[in-house]
Design a protein around this motif. Structure first.
Motif, mmCIF file in Angstrom:
data_model
loop_
_atom_site.group_PDB
_atom_site.id
_atom_site.type_symbol
_atom_site.label_atom_id
_atom_site.label_comp_id
_atom_site.label_asym_id
_atom_site.label_seq_id
_atom_site.Cartn_x
_atom_site.Cartn_y
_atom_site.Cartn_z
ATOM 1 N N PRO A 246 17.048 -36.385 -28.020
ATOM 2 C CA PRO A 246 16.325 -36.109 -29.303
ATOM 3 C C PRO A 246 17.934 -35.780 -30.525
ATOM 4 O O PRO A 246 18.932 -35.486 -30.131
ATOM 5 C CB PRO A 246 15.755 -34.332 -28.681
ATOM 6 N N LEU A 247 16.983 -36.417 -31.346
ATOM 7 C CA LEU A 247 17.857 -36.320 -32.677
ATOM 8 C C LEU A 247 18.302 -35.970 -34.261
ATOM 9 O O LEU A 247 16.554 -36.012 -34.297
ATOM 10 C CB LEU A 247 18.566 -38.057 -32.665
ATOM 11 N N ARG A 248 18.926 -35.634 -34.747
ATOM 12 C CA ARG A 248 18.300 -35.551 -35.672
ATOM 13 C C ARG A 248 18.540 -36.253 -37.173
ATOM 14 O O ARG A 248 20.393 -36.248 -36.684
ATOM 15 C CB ARG A 248 18.494 -33.763 -36.331
ATOM 16 N N LEU A 249 18.945 -37.256 -37.961
ATOM 17 C CA LEU A 249 19.569 -37.809 -39.414
ATOM 18 C C LEU A 249 19.456 -36.770 -40.382
ATOM 19 O O LEU A 249 18.012 -36.944 -40.845
ATOM 20 C CB LEU A 249 18.807 -39.276 -38.972
ATOM 21 N N PHE B 36 13.545 -36.545 -37.845
ATOM 22 C CA PHE B 36 14.130 -35.868 -36.068
ATOM 23 C C PHE B 36 12.873 -36.770 -35.116
ATOM 24 O O PHE B 36 11.952 -37.424 -35.981
ATOM 25 C CB PHE B 36 13.080 -34.265 -36.417
ATOM 26 N N LEU B 37 13.936 -37.077 -34.511
ATOM 27 C CA LEU B 37 13.455 -38.166 -33.851
ATOM 28 C C LEU B 37 13.765 -37.759 -32.055
ATOM 29 O O LEU B 37 14.802 -37.317 -32.227
ATOM 30 C CB LEU B 37 13.788 -39.537 -34.452
ATOM 31 N N ASP C 155 7.484 -40.696 -31.943
ATOM 32 C CA ASP C 155 8.221 -38.999 -32.480
ATOM 33 C C ASP C 155 9.099 -38.546 -33.680
ATOM 34 O O ASP C 155 9.271 -37.910 -33.721
ATOM 35 C CB ASP C 155 8.428 -38.259 -31.699
ATOM 36 N N ILE C 156 9.106 -40.342 -34.654
ATOM 37 C CA ILE C 156 9.705 -40.086 -36.143
ATOM 38 C C ILE C 156 8.854 -39.486 -36.650
ATOM 39 O O ILE C 156 8.073 -38.663 -36.830
ATOM 40 C CB ILE C 156 9.828 -40.763 -36.871
ATOM 41 N N ALA C 157 9.689 -37.262 -36.743
ATOM 42 C CA ALA C 157 9.295 -36.627 -38.114
ATOM 43 C C ALA C 157 10.127 -36.087 -39.060
ATOM 44 O O ALA C 157 11.300 -35.979 -39.142
ATOM 45 C CB ALA C 157 8.842 -35.679 -37.117
ATOM 46 N N VAL C 158 9.597 -36.697 -40.805
ATOM 47 C CA VAL C 158 10.841 -36.250 -41.453
ATOM 48 C C VAL C 158 10.123 -34.823 -42.207
ATOM 49 O O VAL C 158 9.581 -34.233 -42.015
ATOM 50 C CB VAL C 158 10.642 -37.373 -42.936
ATOM 51 N N ASP C 159 11.832 -33.928 -42.446
ATOM 52 C CA ASP C 159 11.801 -32.912 -42.524
ATOM 53 C C ASP C 159 12.538 -32.783 -43.705
ATOM 54 O O ASP C 159 13.678 -33.378 -44.257
ATOM 55 C CB ASP C 159 12.283 -31.653 -41.587
#
Length: 201
Positions: A163-166, A152-153, A136-140
């Protein structure tokens, strides 16, 4: 007869002048419409190029994150665990590395006291429970000009799900991780907390 001829000339001159006044605004209006259409077309082309660039960079970031965590899995399946690949040097920003070095130096001075780390930000735990994978990699919040993005992934450490935010920066010709933030059960930003830790005596 002369008066009639003079009257006809005046009438002809007046008619010609009226026609010129009527046709001139129409020509100007046509020119303005063409110029506006050209500006609109140029703006649409620039917007299309910008969206294409965003899409391209989004795919590149997703690809980078997938690759990074494939290497995390390789590193933590090797012996000694987590030491076969210098993940931080390869995939994190210069500021992250400097912060890490300062934290390790402070931890070393504490001797018997508990240091900052009681978990591992790469696997989000104290140990490895199985394969390290992401989904569920999502670029924001992608800003190409500034070279910044949030990703977010879900990180899976075996059956676990984190759940993480990089926060990522484009540095040294690649997208690098500048901050790891856990989102559940509580929000915890690793670098921000390391900097707070360094401020304390």
């Amino acid at each position: 007869m002369r008066k009639l001829f003079y009257f006809a000339l005046c009438l002809l001159a007046l008619t010609t002048a009226c026609k010129k006044e009527q046709t001139q605004p129409v020509a100007q209006e046509g020119m303005d419409t063409t110029a506006t259409e050209q500006v609109d077309t140029a703006a649409q082309r620039l917007e299309a190029e910008r969206l294409a660039k965003i899409e391209e960079e989004t795919k590149e970031i997703e690809k980078s994150v997938t690759h990074i965590y494939q290497q995390v899995d390789v590193a933590y399946r090797s012996s000694p665990v987590g030491k076969s690949i210098d993940l931080d040097a390869l995939y994190c920003t210069a500021d992250w590395l400097q912060t890490m070095e300062a934290v390790r130096a402070k931890d070393a001075q504490k001797q018997d006291e508990i240091g900052f780390f009681d978990a591992d930000y790469w696997v989000m735990g104290q140990d490895v429970a199985g394969s390290i994978t992401v989904s569920d990699i999502a670029v924001d919040s992608l800003d190409i000009d500034e070279g910044k993005a949030q990703v977010f992934l879900n990180l899976h450490n075996g059956p676990g799900n984190e759940p993480l935010r990089l926060n990522m920066l484009y540095e040294k010709d690649q997208w690098r991780i500048d901050e790891f933030t856990t989102l559940e059960p509580d929000t915890f930003s690793w670098k921000a907390n390391m900097k707070e830790y360094l401020k304390k005596k």
